[in-house]
Design a protein around this motif. Sequence first.
Motif, short mmCIF file in Angstrom:
data_model
loop_
_atom_site.label_atom_id
_atom_site.label_comp_id
_atom_site.label_asym_id
_atom_site.label_seq_id
_atom_site.Cartn_x
_atom_site.Cartn_y
_atom_site.Cartn_z
N THR B 16 0.94 -1.06 0.08
CA THR B 16 -0.03 -0.04 0.00
C THR B 16 0.81 1.12 -0.08
O THR B 16 1.78 1.17 0.47
CB THR B 16 -0.97 0.04 1.07
OG1 THR B 16 -1.80 -1.26 1.31
CG2 THR B 16 -2.05 1.23 1.45
N ARG B 17 0.50 2.26 -0.58
CA ARG B 17 1.20 3.61 -0.72
C ARG B 17 0.09 4.65 -0.51
O ARG B 17 -0.84 4.87 -1.56
CB ARG B 17 1.91 3.87 -1.96
CG ARG B 17 2.60 5.25 -2.03
CD ARG B 17 3.64 5.46 -0.91
NE ARG B 17 3.52 6.70 -0.69
CZ ARG B 17 4.56 7.37 0.12
NH1 ARG B 17 5.82 6.63 0.40
NH2 ARG B 17 4.82 8.51 0.23
N GLN B 18 0.16 5.31 0.56
CA GLN B 18 -0.83 6.57 0.64
C GLN B 18 -0.20 7.80 0.34
O GLN B 18 0.92 7.97 0.84
CB GLN B 18 -1.20 6.41 2.27
CG GLN B 18 -2.54 5.68 2.45
CD GLN B 18 -2.91 5.63 3.94
OE1 GLN B 18 -2.15 4.87 4.60
NE2 GLN B 18 -3.63 6.54 4.35
N PHE B 19 -0.71 8.75 0.05
CA PHE B 19 -0.32 10.06 -0.01
C PHE B 19 -1.46 10.89 0.83
O PHE B 19 -2.60 11.28 0.13
CB PHE B 19 -0.33 10.59 -1.28
CG PHE B 19 0.83 10.22 -2.15
CD1 PHE B 19 2.18 10.42 -1.99
CD2 PHE B 19 0.65 9.18 -3.28
CE1 PHE B 19 3.26 9.74 -2.87
CE2 PHE B 19 1.64 8.48 -3.78
CZ PHE B 19 3.02 8.78 -3.62
N GLY B 20 -1.36 11.26 1.94
CA GLY B 20 -2.20 11.57 2.69
C GLY B 20 -3.37 10.81 3.00
O GLY B 20 -3.45 9.37 3.38
N ASP B 21 -4.61 11.24 2.57
CA ASP B 21 -5.85 10.26 2.63
C ASP B 21 -6.04 9.44 1.38
O ASP B 21 -6.83 8.61 1.34
CB ASP B 21 -7.11 11.24 2.92
CG ASP B 21 -7.32 11.68 4.26
OD1 ASP B 21 -6.68 11.36 5.09
OD2 ASP B 21 -7.80 12.81 4.42
N PHE B 22 -5.30 9.81 0.27
CA PHE B 22 -5.46 9.38 -0.82
C PHE B 22 -4.74 7.77 -1.14
O PHE B 22 -3.52 7.71 -0.83
CB PHE B 22 -5.07 10.34 -1.99
CG PHE B 22 -5.13 9.67 -3.42
CD1 PHE B 22 -6.10 9.10 -4.06
CD2 PHE B 22 -3.67 9.38 -4.09
CE1 PHE B 22 -5.98 8.72 -5.34
CE2 PHE B 22 -4.01 8.94 -5.19
CZ PHE B 22 -4.79 8.75 -6.15
N LEU B 59 10.40 4.57 -4.16
CA LEU B 59 9.38 5.29 -3.37
C LEU B 59 9.15 4.20 -2.16
O LEU B 59 9.44 2.80 -2.51
CB LEU B 59 8.25 5.23 -3.92
CG LEU B 59 6.67 6.10 -3.48
CD1 LEU B 59 7.31 7.62 -3.58
CD2 LEU B 59 5.71 6.03 -4.38
N ALA B 60 9.22 4.77 -0.83
CA ALA B 60 9.01 3.76 0.40
C ALA B 60 7.58 3.47 0.36
O ALA B 60 6.61 4.06 0.26
CB ALA B 60 9.30 4.47 1.55
N PRO B 61 7.19 2.01 0.26
CA PRO B 61 5.68 1.66 0.75
C PRO B 61 5.37 2.21 2.09
O PRO B 61 6.27 2.44 3.01
CB PRO B 61 5.78 0.02 0.75
CG PRO B 61 7.13 -0.12 0.41
CD PRO B 61 8.10 1.04 0.63
N SER B 62 3.81 2.63 2.21
CA SER B 62 3.18 2.90 3.47
C SER B 62 3.01 1.53 4.34
O SER B 62 3.24 1.71 5.46
CB SER B 62 1.90 3.69 3.30
OG SER B 62 2.22 4.44 2.41
N SER B 63 2.73 0.48 3.66
CA SER B 63 2.39 -0.78 4.53
C SER B 63 2.40 -1.87 3.42
O SER B 63 2.67 -1.62 2.23
CB SER B 63 1.04 -0.54 5.37
OG SER B 63 0.02 -0.75 4.48
N GLY B 64 2.49 -3.19 4.15
CA GLY B 64 2.56 -4.15 3.28
C GLY B 64 3.92 -5.03 3.15
O GLY B 64 4.82 -4.36 3.67
N GLU B 65 4.15 -5.87 2.29
CA GLU B 65 5.14 -6.55 2.05
C GLU B 65 5.46 -6.78 0.75
O GLU B 65 4.50 -6.84 -0.12
CB GLU B 65 5.08 -8.07 2.79
CG GLU B 65 5.17 -8.02 4.35
CD GLU B 65 4.46 -9.50 4.68
OE1 GLU B 65 4.83 -10.53 4.05
OE2 GLU B 65 3.82 -9.66 5.74
#
Lengths: 369, 247
Positions: B16-22, B59-65
């Motif tokens: 997952t990659r989030q930019f703010g709420d998006f 780019l660093a991921p927000s979460s996940g593997e």
Amino acid sequence: MKKLKGFIVKEFFHIFRDYRTILILFGMPIMQIMLFGFAITNEIKNAKIAVLDHSKDELSRKLVEQISASEYFTLYANLQNVEEMKTAFEEAKIKQAIIIEKGFAENLYKTNQANIQIISDATEPNTANTLSNYTQVVIRNFQQDLNKQQQSGVMQIEAEVQMRYNEKLKGVFLFVPGLITIILMLVSAMMTSISITKEKEMGTMEILLVSPLKPFQLILAKVIPYLLLSFLNACIILILGNYVFGVPVKGNLILLLAESMLFIITALSLGIFISTRTDSQQVALMVSLMGLMLPTIMLSGFIFPIENMPLPLQVISNIIPAKWFIIIVKSIMLKGSSFIYVWKETLILLGFTTLFIGLSVKNFKIRLA
Amino acid sequence: MNNSENRPAVKVNKLTRQFGDFYAVKEITFEVNKGEIFGFLGANGAGKSTAMRMLTGLLAPSSGEATVAGYDVYKEAEKIKKNIGYMSQRFSLYEDLTVLENIKFYGGIYGLSNQQIKQKSEELVEKLNLHEVSKSLLSGLPLGWKQKLAFSVALLHDPEIIFLDEPTGGVDPVTRRQFWKLIYEASDSGITVFVTTHYMDEAEYCNRISMMVAGEIAALGSPNELKKQYGVDSMDEVFVKIARPSN
């Protein structure tokens, strides 16, 4: 190390294959120093003056002769009355008028005192100031000669004006330190920021970031060529200044070069910082020109003395790295100061450098995160 | 683990990659097998590039593997970088360097020895038939040649996986076809190809594809499977069927 070498070689290809870059790198410094040295100078030669001699005696004639013999002045006219002087000023025929009172010699011999009026066209205040200073110097020399001849000691007034560090008030003396500063700033900050943003624009930056090259290696490889070329530039300006214009380096040359290196690194770090904030060459160029060059030229004390600025601008001038470097260069070159007199400024430059590098690293990380 | 033949080239779990709420990319899960040509399809802004940027370490991921070539994207980014090649849609060589200089430069930053670089250069010039232009500046070459060269340069260090981010953007169909020939050659030699595109005809060339819609994987399978699943004849129609509901 080998990776770095190949990268640096590539940078030199970029530089040497783009004639515009070469022109900015080497054409501009040489052109600027020639311009400033020969043409744009606040040193005044052959300024037109007029004399209104009410006395017309032996001494007054001698004084006028001496003034017009000096290389600073050219005698435009011997005036007959004040009206003529007014006309000459209004028609901008002369920059300065010298009025000698009636009975000049008589007064001098009898009362030990005589009056001369120096009237300058102050629409150009700096010129007016300089001219009146020149005149006063000539008059003082005249007095001294007079005193030597008259053993009895006609005149006691003996004011001495000493033009320190630049005895002849040579403009180029001040321009060389200023120019080194401007050019190092321009070459180091602008060229690196452009060359880094160029990689972004071309899409090659992504390729480099995906490669095993570490970001600091990347930055290092981008700036090392400019570090070398900027340093070469500083040397060229010093050599030109010395051989063409006779500007001396009174202090330690090694210290001067070391300080120049420090300033180059400051400017490079500023360039890196700019490139972390922008993605296009155009923007990098505009930011460098407007955000760096303008303040550097206006607020560093290069052209306008900082002491004469309004207080807010004086405060702002403190955050212009160039201001501190100009102080350092002037001290070392013209006054022969050693490190103990410039350590404070050096420390400030070091501080700036650390700050810019820190900010760049932070920005770089944010981009990747 | 890294030498295991059975390990997938890319393994992604709820990345997952989030930019703010998006959510640019939301909990995507898939595997790419070794030697496979894996297509990442979707409209502009569907999250293809963001996903690829996470896998290539841009780019660093927000979460996940996620593991690439068996290495973890969080902890072993440096090792990943040595084992992947990358070519972006913006053609990525230096215009003011010659063909040979470009090869030498990229070989250099991947740590190839002079000997290796020399050998690879000769092979490349031979393979792409660039003898006459090897010493000319790249700016004078046709775009198609440049792209082929860029692709070959991205394979210079023998990566396990090559990531292609819309590699054929802005190229005519003939050149695109030639380019895909190169991709097949690479795939035949065991290199895993991970390619993003929004050309649906290119989708047909892939072994398997994943369709992204609004940051999520809406469909995944071989072109034939997908066509069957949606009961249509072309990938274009598959795409329309998948993308419509979200509009």
